[in-house]
Each structure stands twice: as C-alpha cells, then as structure tokens.
Design an enzyme around this catalytic site. Structure first.
Site, short mmCIF file in Angstrom:
data_model
loop_
_atom_site.label_atom_id
_atom_site.label_comp_id
_atom_site.label_asym_id
_atom_site.label_seq_id
_atom_site.Cartn_x
_atom_site.Cartn_y
_atom_site.Cartn_z
N ASP A 58 0.82 -1.21 0.04
CA ASP A 58 0.03 -0.02 0.06
C ASP A 58 0.99 1.14 0.22
O ASP A 58 2.12 1.21 0.50
CB ASP A 58 -0.92 0.01 1.22
CG ASP A 58 -1.72 1.20 1.48
OD1 ASP A 58 -2.37 1.68 0.51
OD2 ASP A 58 -1.58 1.84 2.55
N ASP B 43 -0.24 5.09 0.68
CA ASP B 43 -0.43 6.13 1.86
C ASP B 43 -0.38 5.47 3.18
O ASP B 43 -1.29 4.86 3.41
CB ASP B 43 -1.54 6.94 1.37
CG ASP B 43 -1.39 7.55 0.17
OD1 ASP B 43 -0.57 7.67 -0.37
OD2 ASP B 43 -2.59 7.82 -0.58
#
Ligand SMILES: [Mg+2]
Ligand SMILES: [Zn+2]
Length: 191
Positions: A12, A14
């Site tokens: 991922d 952010d």
C-alpha cells in the site's frame, strides 16, 4: 522493466510507504518514512517483486488527475533510486462508485480489496499470489491479502494504529507490526 518473479510484496502507498497526508495532490508532499528506502531495498535484494497497489479515489472525485499521480510516483522512483532501491511497478485504482468524473464513477475490479491490481502483477511478472505478501495500514489491505490468498501484514503507521483495535468481522492479519521495515523483516523470515 518487467522480469519474472515467483513472489511479490504488494505495498500500500499512503500510510505504509509514505506519510498519510489525506489526498496527495502534489509531488512536493511526498514524504518517505525514515526506514522506507532500507525496507524496500531489503525486499529487492531478496529477489521479491515490489509492487505498489494503491486506491486513488481522488482521481474519480476530481481532486487531481492521473498525471499528478504519475508525477508523485516518478518522484518516489527518483528518491528510491538515489538510495539504491526500486519499486517494480506502480499500480493504482482511479475509480470510485461515488466519483464525480463520469467515466471513473463505477464499481470496478481494481479498487482494493478487489483483486484487479494483484492480477496485473500476475500477468506482468508471473508471481504466485499464494506465495506473496500484502502490507498496508488498513483492513482493506488485509482484505486484499485474503481475497488473493496472500499473507497480510498490518503496519501501525498511517491509519494502522487506529485500525488495529477494530478489525471487521473477526478479520485477522498474519502479523501486525510497527512499520514497513518490521514488515520487511517478517517477510524475509517467512519466505
Ligand atoms: Mg494506506
Ligand atoms: Zn478501479
């Protein structure tokens, strides 16, 4: 850039690779955690494909364009290269069912926890999701791991510390760790 890999680490973006700053609309706002480059270099050296998988609904919502997201990823690639590290592919979902950009406002196959972004890596690199890993700061990242049969690691950075206490429907991560460098260590012990 593509090669063949048996396994991938799906990261991922952010709150996992970079600081969570809400909708990231300018490359100048990219901020790696202090350990990010080391954590990714370790995975590179272990021969794992490192694949960024990110929901970027800000595009469907009209907050920024795909060109901006591409610039953000270009900046990240430059910063990583300067530290001898590499993300092998930058995949993101630009959609959202409630978006304001008509062609992007839809239910899609690539918004995590749906598996579309992982399937792209299967096609591009030949990786086996069942022997791969997903690392993220939200339960939807762990949901993606469950969907594709990968190991799922929740990090406590970004939203992770808040998410840790409220797993949906008894969902369990394979590991909950402080940050990305701890995730890399766990992965190296479990390949
Ligand atoms: Mg995140
Ligand atoms: Zn999508």
């Amino acid at each position: 850039m593509s090669g063949r890999f048996e396994r991938a680490v799906f990261l991922d973006r952010d709150g996992t690779i970079i600081e969570e700053v809400g909708y990231l609309d300018r490359p100048e706002r990219v901020e790696f955690f202090p350990w990010t480059i080391d954590a990714i270099r370790v995975l590179n050296r272990a021969g794992l494909a490192v694949v960024l998988v990110s929901n970027q609904s800000g595009i469907a919502r009209g907050f920024f364009t795909e060109a901006v997201v591409d610039k953000v990823h270009q900046k990240m690639a430059e910063m990583l290269a300067a530290g001898g590290a590499r993300i092998d592919a930058y995949y993101y979902c630009p959609h959202h069912p409630e978006g304001s950009v008509p062609e992007l406002a839809k239910v899609c196959e690539c918004r995590k926890p749906a598996r579309g972004l992982v399937d792209r890596a299967v096609t591009e690199f030949g990786v086996d999701p069942a022997r791969s890993f997903v690392v993220g700061d939200r339960w939807l990242d762990i949901g993606l791991a469950r969907t594709v049969g990968a190991k799922g690691l929740l990090v406590r950075t970004g939203y992770g510390e808040r998410e840790e206490g409220k797993p949906p429907n008894g969902m369990k991560a394979d590991a909950i760790v402080d940050n990305l460098i701890a995730a890399s260590s766990w992965i190296l012990k479990n390949v």
